[in-house]
Write a protein that holds these residues in place. Sequence first.
Motif, PDB file in Angstrom:
ATOM      1  N   ALA A  91       0.817  -1.213   0.000  1.00  0.00           N
ATOM      2  CA  ALA A  91       0.000   0.000   0.000  1.00  0.00           C
ATOM      3  C   ALA A  91       0.852   1.265   0.000  1.00  0.00           C
ATOM      4  O   ALA A  91       0.457   2.290  -0.554  1.00  0.00           O
ATOM      5  N   SER A  92       2.032   1.194   0.616  1.00  0.00           N
ATOM      6  CA  SER A  92       2.845   2.399   0.767  1.00  0.00           C
ATOM      7  C   SER A  92       4.282   1.995   1.052  1.00  0.00           C
ATOM      8  O   SER A  92       4.540   0.935   1.620  1.00  0.00           O
ATOM      9  N   LEU A  93       5.227   2.860   0.660  1.00  0.00           N
ATOM     10  CA  LEU A  93       6.627   2.613   1.020  1.00  0.00           C
ATOM     11  C   LEU A  93       6.922   3.130   2.432  1.00  0.00           C
ATOM     12  O   LEU A  93       7.967   2.821   2.995  1.00  0.00           O
ATOM     13  N   ASP A  94       6.007   3.915   2.972  1.00  0.00           N
ATOM     14  CA  ASP A  94       6.128   4.308   4.372  1.00  0.00           C
ATOM     15  C   ASP A  94       5.837   3.075   5.222  1.00  0.00           C
ATOM     16  O   ASP A  94       4.780   2.457   5.106  1.00  0.00           O
ATOM     17  N   ARG A  95       6.786   2.707   6.073  1.00  0.00           N
ATOM     18  CA  ARG A  95       6.691   1.412   6.752  1.00  0.00           C
ATOM     19  C   ARG A  95       5.500   1.333   7.706  1.00  0.00           C
ATOM     20  O   ARG A  95       4.874   0.288   7.830  1.00  0.00           O
ATOM     21  N   ASP A  96       5.170   2.434   8.382  1.00  0.00           N
ATOM     22  CA  ASP A  96       4.011   2.397   9.286  1.00  0.00           C
ATOM     23  C   ASP A  96       2.721   2.209   8.496  1.00  0.00           C
ATOM     24  O   ASP A  96       1.851   1.421   8.872  1.00  0.00           O
TER      25      ASP A  96
END
Length: 247
Positions: A91-96
Amino acid sequence: SNKRIKHLKMSKRVTQQLLHDLKCEVIQPKSGKTKKILIWLHGLGDSSQGFSSEFQNRFGPDDTKVILPNAPIRPITVNFGAKMQGWYDIASLDRDEFEKNEDVKGALESRAKLTNILADAVDEMDNSEQVYLGGFSQGGAMSLATGLMYPKPLGGIISCSGYMIMRHEPIESRIHQLDSHGPILLWHGIHDPVVPKVHAMKTYEQMKDELPDSQLVTTYTHDYEHTMTLPQFLQIKQWIEDTPKNK
């Protein structure tokens, strides 16, 4: 010319096979005798072709058959819904954000198919400790997710530039309660911009805390980004050849 290409491929010990709904490239050992099997999983948007020539030409331990499964094609949210080969959606490269919206369903579907391929390899060798499972990036994450839930110890599990997925799921759905899962080899680039080393190591620390045999985990970092290098391939080859369980 197509016939010629097919002939060349066959002459290089490579066949295409459909194994449990996954198209796989299978590379027979140079020696003609299979003493070990390595199942290797590619990363997001890649395919078996991304690793085929390395395993045919540079890597190939003489007695190891290599199976390169292709991930299913699916829309990938982080790439604006573009369809590509992936073991699960991201969904996202942001880990959170990634962990909050983790595609557990997709990962479990892939794990079920890979577990069947793994079980066939174990049957063929008649010894789970002569079978290895590894991969790069998303493939490394899947190799850990699949290998740690397998009910027998493997020769080894390898994750290059990977991480542990589903780490907030109950432990019994992630790690099979064996006395030992066999050796685990982790590689990560210290300059990796895709899977930052700090995140990968955080997930690996959790994994080590949960494993009954964390002393069998070996971690290497190297001065690269999100990639695999010739020294890595050679070290993996050496590691498989040296794994003491198989002497």
